[in-house]
Motif scaffolding. Sequence first.
Motif, PDB file in Angstrom:
ATOM      1  N   ASP A 105      -9.992  43.053  24.987  1.00 12.89           N
ATOM      2  CA  ASP A 105     -10.327  44.301  25.671  1.00 12.89           C
ATOM      3  C   ASP A 105     -10.582  44.087  27.163  1.00 12.89           C
ATOM      4  N   LYS A 106     -11.067  42.899  27.520  1.00 12.61           N
ATOM      5  CA  LYS A 106     -11.325  42.574  28.924  1.00 12.61           C
ATOM      6  C   LYS A 106     -10.066  42.089  29.648  1.00 12.61           C
ATOM      7  N   ASN A 107      -8.945  42.008  28.915  1.00 13.64           N
ATOM      8  CA  ASN A 107      -7.687  41.507  29.478  1.00 13.64           C
ATOM      9  C   ASN A 107      -7.866  40.124  30.095  1.00 13.64           C
ATOM     10  N   ALA A 108      -8.587  39.263  29.386  1.00  5.77           N
ATOM     11  CA  ALA A 108      -8.857  37.917  29.889  1.00  5.77           C
ATOM     12  C   ALA A 108      -7.555  37.135  30.057  1.00  5.77           C
ATOM     13  N   ASN A 109      -7.502  36.330  31.112  1.00  4.29           N
ATOM     14  CA  ASN A 109      -6.368  35.424  31.309  1.00  4.29           C
ATOM     15  C   ASN A 109      -6.512  34.166  30.469  1.00  4.29           C
ATOM     16  N   LEU A 110      -7.758  33.850  30.124  1.00  2.00           N
ATOM     17  CA  LEU A 110      -8.027  32.636  29.352  1.00  2.00           C
ATOM     18  C   LEU A 110      -9.389  32.777  28.690  1.00  2.00           C
ATOM     19  N   VAL A 111      -9.469  32.330  27.429  1.00  3.14           N
ATOM     20  CA  VAL A 111     -10.742  32.284  26.712  1.00  3.14           C
ATOM     21  C   VAL A 111     -11.112  30.830  26.483  1.00  3.14           C
ATOM     22  N   ILE A 112     -12.333  30.476  26.863  1.00  2.00           N
ATOM     23  CA  ILE A 112     -12.838  29.126  26.628  1.00  2.00           C
ATOM     24  C   ILE A 112     -14.024  29.237  25.681  1.00  2.00           C
ATOM     25  N   ARG A 113     -13.876  28.679  24.502  1.00  2.00           N
ATOM     26  CA  ARG A 113     -14.937  28.724  23.492  1.00  2.00           C
ATOM     27  C   ARG A 113     -15.631  27.364  23.470  1.00  2.00           C
ATOM     28  N   ILE A 114     -16.935  27.391  23.656  1.00  2.00           N
ATOM     29  CA  ILE A 114     -17.728  26.166  23.779  1.00  2.00           C
ATOM     30  C   ILE A 114     -18.483  25.897  22.480  1.00  2.00           C
ATOM     31  N   HIS A 115     -18.254  24.706  21.918  1.00  2.00           N
ATOM     32  CA  HIS A 115     -18.874  24.313  20.645  1.00  2.00           C
ATOM     33  C   HIS A 115     -19.302  22.848  20.675  1.00  2.00           C
ATOM     34  N   CYS A 116     -20.037  22.467  19.626  1.00  2.00           N
ATOM     35  CA  CYS A 116     -20.309  21.057  19.329  1.00  2.00           C
ATOM     36  C   CYS A 116     -19.874  20.786  17.899  1.00  2.00           C
ATOM     37  N   ASP A 117     -19.600  19.538  17.606  1.00  2.00           N
ATOM     38  CA  ASP A 117     -19.143  19.140  16.276  1.00  2.00           C
ATOM     39  C   ASP A 117     -20.293  18.577  15.447  1.00  2.00           C
ATOM     40  N   CYS A 160     -12.933  34.436  30.017  1.00  2.00           N
ATOM     41  CA  CYS A 160     -13.915  34.806  29.010  1.00  2.00           C
ATOM     42  C   CYS A 160     -14.501  33.525  28.421  1.00  2.00           C
ATOM     43  N   ILE A 161     -15.809  33.382  28.509  1.00  2.00           N
ATOM     44  CA  ILE A 161     -16.502  32.236  27.915  1.00  2.00           C
ATOM     45  C   ILE A 161     -17.175  32.703  26.633  1.00  2.00           C
ATOM     46  N   ASP A 162     -16.923  31.978  25.557  1.00  2.00           N
ATOM     47  CA  ASP A 162     -17.542  32.304  24.270  1.00  2.00           C
ATOM     48  C   ASP A 162     -18.458  31.151  23.850  1.00  2.00           C
TER      49      ASP A 162
END
Length: 251
Positions: A125-137, A41-43
């Motif tokens: 809900d998607k039963n993701a194996n890993l969530v990667i959240r992409i941000h900037c500081d 899951c990419i956020d």
Amino acid sequence: MKKGYKIKLVIILMLVITLNLSSGVVKALNLDNTKENFIICIDPGHQEKGDSKGEPIAPGSSQKKPRVSSGTAGVATKKPEYVVNLEASQKLKTLLENKGYKVVMTRETHNVNISNAERAQFANDKNANLVIRIHCDGINDSGKTGASILIPSKTGKHTTAIYEESNVYGNIMKKHLEECGIKVNGVFERGDMTGFNWSKVPVVILEMGFMSNWNEDKMLCDENYQQKLMEVVANSVDEYRIKCNEDKNIE
């Protein structure tokens, strides 16, 4: 040793070797098959318009934070963070799909209103194996540079169960970023993040760099630099998945 015994021994040895090889093939096939079923899951962080309405920072918590903000913006490019986050996330999606992973995204446009808790629940809900959240500081220090990796707290009431795997992926990513010459400020545990506290699956935030730094802002808005960063993130997923499979195969 009689001739008959020798023949039987040879047959037994051949059977043992065949079984061992078959086992190895099965494991390899299983590894390939799990890749197809390994859900990422990419956020892409933030959205066009923030929502200051409060939501609980964790399940059952009376403490509230804004549902979601629009993020920072570049000092040089004036480009909003939410735009950069989605650009990079779309590159990551393509890279991961080309590797054979199943990818879901919390958003693919800017005109949405999805809270941090809702993003976490989407991945659950998607039963993701890993969530990667992409941000900037962004910070009130124009000299600060480098990527940062945030993971759930190992002592958090709601994050203890997902800390270990999140930490594994975070440190794999740190290693690969540094190998590519990208400065990493560290892997930091956070117990105050809504998106972590609501998550039931391993989750990591990559703060790609500081848009408050003139040069780094221009780098983060450059498509080639985004591609470089996302290739590192995608390759880190490969190593993480293999490690997960190895751990599960330990008897």
